[in-house]
Write an enzyme that holds these catalytic residues in place. Structure first.
Site, mmCIF file in Angstrom:
data_model
loop_
_atom_site.group_PDB
_atom_site.id
_atom_site.type_symbol
_atom_site.label_atom_id
_atom_site.label_comp_id
_atom_site.label_asym_id
_atom_site.label_seq_id
_atom_site.Cartn_x
_atom_site.Cartn_y
_atom_site.Cartn_z
ATOM 1 N N GLU A 79 50.191 -10.219 -11.463
ATOM 2 C CA GLU A 79 49.011 -10.496 -10.640
ATOM 3 C C GLU A 79 48.925 -9.447 -9.529
ATOM 4 O O GLU A 79 48.286 -9.666 -8.507
ATOM 5 C CB GLU A 79 49.028 -11.916 -10.093
ATOM 6 C CG GLU A 79 50.254 -12.274 -9.303
ATOM 7 C CD GLU A 79 50.215 -13.703 -8.794
ATOM 8 O OE1 GLU A 79 49.296 -14.042 -8.057
ATOM 9 O OE2 GLU A 79 51.127 -14.480 -9.154
ATOM 10 N N CYS A 111 51.237 -16.650 -11.263
ATOM 11 C CA CYS A 111 52.677 -16.514 -11.579
ATOM 12 C C CYS A 111 53.039 -17.057 -12.959
ATOM 13 O O CYS A 111 54.195 -16.981 -13.357
ATOM 14 C CB CYS A 111 53.516 -17.254 -10.545
ATOM 15 S SG CYS A 111 53.080 -16.866 -8.861
ATOM 16 N N HIS A 233 59.986 -22.133 -11.497
ATOM 17 C CA HIS A 233 59.361 -21.012 -10.792
ATOM 18 C C HIS A 233 59.775 -21.141 -9.327
ATOM 19 O O HIS A 233 59.667 -22.234 -8.748
ATOM 20 C CB HIS A 233 57.833 -21.083 -10.940
ATOM 21 C CG HIS A 233 57.104 -20.173 -10.000
ATOM 22 N ND1 HIS A 233 57.404 -18.825 -9.899
ATOM 23 C CD2 HIS A 233 56.108 -20.403 -9.095
ATOM 24 C CE1 HIS A 233 56.624 -18.279 -8.984
ATOM 25 N NE2 HIS A 233 55.830 -19.210 -8.480
HETATM 26 N N1 CAA Z 1 65.889 -25.990 10.128
HETATM 27 C C1 CAA Z 1 65.726 -26.435 8.837
HETATM 28 N N2 CAA Z 1 64.513 -26.617 8.272
HETATM 29 C C2 CAA Z 1 63.415 -26.298 8.992
HETATM 30 C C3 CAA Z 1 63.515 -25.837 10.323
HETATM 31 C C4 CAA Z 1 64.812 -25.693 10.884
HETATM 32 N N3 CAA Z 1 65.002 -25.244 12.123
HETATM 33 N N4 CAA Z 1 62.256 -25.610 10.778
HETATM 34 C C5 CAA Z 1 61.405 -25.936 9.764
HETATM 35 N N5 CAA Z 1 62.108 -26.351 8.701
HETATM 36 C C6 CAA Z 1 61.585 -26.771 7.398
HETATM 37 C C7 CAA Z 1 60.368 -27.659 7.461
HETATM 38 O O1 CAA Z 1 60.713 -29.013 7.738
HETATM 39 C C8 CAA Z 1 59.805 -27.452 6.077
HETATM 40 O O2 CAA Z 1 60.553 -28.211 5.156
HETATM 41 P P1 CAA Z 1 59.829 -29.274 4.195
HETATM 42 O O3 CAA Z 1 58.860 -28.481 3.365
HETATM 43 O O4 CAA Z 1 60.937 -29.851 3.403
HETATM 44 O O5 CAA Z 1 59.134 -30.234 5.098
HETATM 45 C C9 CAA Z 1 60.123 -25.987 5.790
HETATM 46 O O6 CAA Z 1 61.139 -25.608 6.714
HETATM 47 C C10 CAA Z 1 58.956 -25.058 5.968
HETATM 48 O O7 CAA Z 1 58.422 -25.298 7.232
HETATM 49 P P2 CAA Z 1 56.833 -25.394 7.427
HETATM 50 O O8 CAA Z 1 56.273 -26.331 6.419
HETATM 51 O O9 CAA Z 1 56.550 -25.653 8.851
HETATM 52 O O10 CAA Z 1 56.472 -23.886 7.061
HETATM 53 P P3 CAA Z 1 55.110 -23.148 7.153
HETATM 54 O O11 CAA Z 1 53.975 -24.073 7.357
HETATM 55 O O12 CAA Z 1 55.273 -22.051 8.168
HETATM 56 O O13 CAA Z 1 54.969 -22.436 5.709
HETATM 57 C C11 CAA Z 1 54.710 -22.398 3.339
HETATM 58 C C12 CAA Z 1 55.569 -22.881 4.514
HETATM 59 C C13 CAA Z 1 53.411 -23.225 3.324
HETATM 60 C C14 CAA Z 1 55.454 -22.598 2.040
HETATM 61 C C15 CAA Z 1 54.359 -20.897 3.525
HETATM 62 O O14 CAA Z 1 55.536 -20.149 3.523
HETATM 63 C C16 CAA Z 1 53.413 -20.359 2.466
HETATM 64 O O15 CAA Z 1 52.195 -20.488 2.556
HETATM 65 N N6 CAA Z 1 53.987 -19.675 1.413
HETATM 66 C C17 CAA Z 1 53.206 -19.066 0.341
HETATM 67 C C18 CAA Z 1 52.658 -20.070 -0.647
HETATM 68 C C19 CAA Z 1 53.670 -20.509 -1.670
HETATM 69 O O16 CAA Z 1 54.679 -19.897 -1.907
HETATM 70 N N7 CAA Z 1 53.334 -21.605 -2.339
HETATM 71 C C20 CAA Z 1 54.181 -22.113 -3.392
HETATM 72 C C21 CAA Z 1 53.393 -22.859 -4.448
HETATM 73 S S1 CAA Z 1 52.218 -21.748 -5.171
HETATM 74 C C22 CAA Z 1 53.134 -20.893 -6.311
HETATM 75 O O17 CAA Z 1 54.185 -21.289 -6.697
HETATM 76 C C23 CAA Z 1 52.571 -19.621 -6.821
HETATM 77 C C24 CAA Z 1 53.214 -18.521 -6.068
HETATM 78 O O18 CAA Z 1 54.242 -18.019 -6.469
HETATM 79 C C25 CAA Z 1 52.589 -18.108 -4.814
#
Ligand code: CAA
Length: 389
Positions: A79, A111, A233
């Protein structure tokens, strides 16, 4: 007739950024990235590497004289396309000095398409058992600097050869698939980074896992106990862990503990590379085969493939006798351990230097030790070199 993965190899850049350092630079607690996201290091792809050069490096490792003599088709899953028309597989014919009497095409469904490539390869081999098919899954994950998606970037290529009587994994005819029109992640024309509804994308990933696994069980009558390991994945390894926990929630604790132990082996390399979109599931297969000490020939491995937009597939494969022989020296683990660390400012500079769209540019590849390099664009034509290092 058994058809499946006969050889598999991975290539990425020779440099990474440390996730704790990145967290400090982004004013986040390092444990958010290390535990919450599940990533330790992230591959930093220099401007002199793209999906073509990464694919060539990975493919070179799986193409011996026998594979070259029988190569019938190349399926290139990505992609991160570098052209709207020409397949990224076509330059491989020249770079790898392949016999040109071969069918090539590029596949797109986020993906997911590494799996589409494998399933299409299986069909091709069923019709032409004398052939070998090369499946490439290559991507560079980009969300932008200082975005929520940034700690889930990465990049690299997995190359797999598919043939009869495979030495690694025979693919079963048991796939359960689901596809729906969903906007969780997309990259419009002209954008070099993805748009993503991050939380929603993780929900769809887990919903599709529940859907495909339930459908798989209904179709095939198997239970979790039938699997020696489950692969996912891994856009970031915590999401695979959530998927595993969802599947084993009501399982026999012994089965759950066994699958959880295998998952740790399977997520190790993903946690050191980051997301490589189409190739992430298959890097996890390599990680499992290099790092698990308990797998045996005849074991069933379950694989969950997900591509945003969105498509999910759950299928399985059977480990073949002698599968371990290709992994005893841990070639991927060694290559990952020999990478050099770059600082966050160096990573940011390399991220911003990536080339997207100019008609003319020249790139200096002197610092890039890879055999295959992208050296710039001349008259809108991307320039690639094969150097023997
Ligand atoms: N210690 C331990 N854990 C902590 C922490 C700390 N100090 N602070 C935060 N965390 C945890 C949170 O509790 C959370 O865990 P849970 O999901 O279990 O609740 C985790 O860390 C992430 O924290 P946030 O949810 O606050 O993180 P965020 O909002 O900044 O972003 C995300 C997370 C949405 C995944 C972001 O990284 C993102 O958008 N990533 C890209 C999208 C993606 O990869 N999607 C996956 C599905 S799509 C797919 O699979 C296709 C592809 O390849 C893209």
């Amino acid at each position: 007739m058994k058809i499946g993965i006969d050889r598999i190899a991975f290539a990425t850049s020779n440099q990474f950024v440390d996730m704790a350092e990145l967290a400090h630079a982004r004013h986040e607690d390092p444990n958010k990235y290390l535990i919450g996201i599940g990533q330790k290091k992230m591959a930093v792809i220099p401007p002199t590497q793209d999906i073509v050069t990464l694919a060539a490096s990975a493919a070179k490792k799986v193409l011996g004289p026998e594979e070259r003599d029988h190569l019938g088709m190349i399926m290139f899953a990505t992609e991160s396309a570098v052209d709207n028309s020409k397949s990224a597989a076509a330059p491989l014919i020249r770079l790898l000095d392949l016999d040109p009497h071969v069918r090539v095409a590029e596949l797109k469904q986020a993906c997911y398409t590494g799996t589409a490539g494998l399933q299409l390869a299986k069909g091709q081999i069923a019709l032409h058992p004398e052939q070998v098919v090369l499946v490439i899954a290559a991507d560079i994950a980009r969300y932008g600097l200082d975005t929520p998606g940034e700690p889930t970037q990465g990049g690299g290529a997995v190359a797999m050869t598919v043939r009869v009587n495979p030495r690694i994994l025979a693919l079963e005819d048991d796939a359960a698939v689901v596809t729906k029109d969903i906007m969780d992640f997309w990259r419009p024309f002209g954008c070099d980074a993805a748009f993503v509804d991050g939380k929603y994308s993780t929900e769809v990933y887990l919903d599709f896992l529940a859907d495909t696994f339930a459908h798989y069980q209904k179709m095939n009558g198997r239970t979790l106990d039938d699997f020696a390991a489950l692969l996912f994945h891994l856009p970031f390894t915590k999401l695979g862990l959530k998927g595993l926990r969802q599947l084993i929630a009501d399982a026999d604790p012994k089965v759950g503990a066994r699958l959880a132990q295998q998952f740790e082996a399977a997520r190790e390399y993903g946690s050191q590379v980051g997301n490589l979109y189409t190739g992430s599931l298959y890097l996890s297969l390599i990680s499992l085969l290099e790092n698990s000490t308990t797998l045996r020939a005849g074991d069933r491995i379950g694989l969950y493939s997900y591509g945003s937009g969105a498509e999910g597939e759950f299928y399985s494969g059977i480990l073949q006798p002698g599968f371990a022989a290709q992994f005893t020296t841990k070639p991927t683990g060694q290559a990952l351990a020999s990478r050099k660390q770059v600082s966050v400012p160096e990573y940011e500079k390399l991220y911003d230097a990536a080339v997207h769209g100019p008609a003319e540019c020249v790139l200096n590849a002197d610092d890039d030790p890879a055999d295959f390099v992208f050296t710039g664009v001349h008259n809108h034509i991307r320039q690639y070199e094969h150097r023997e290092n």
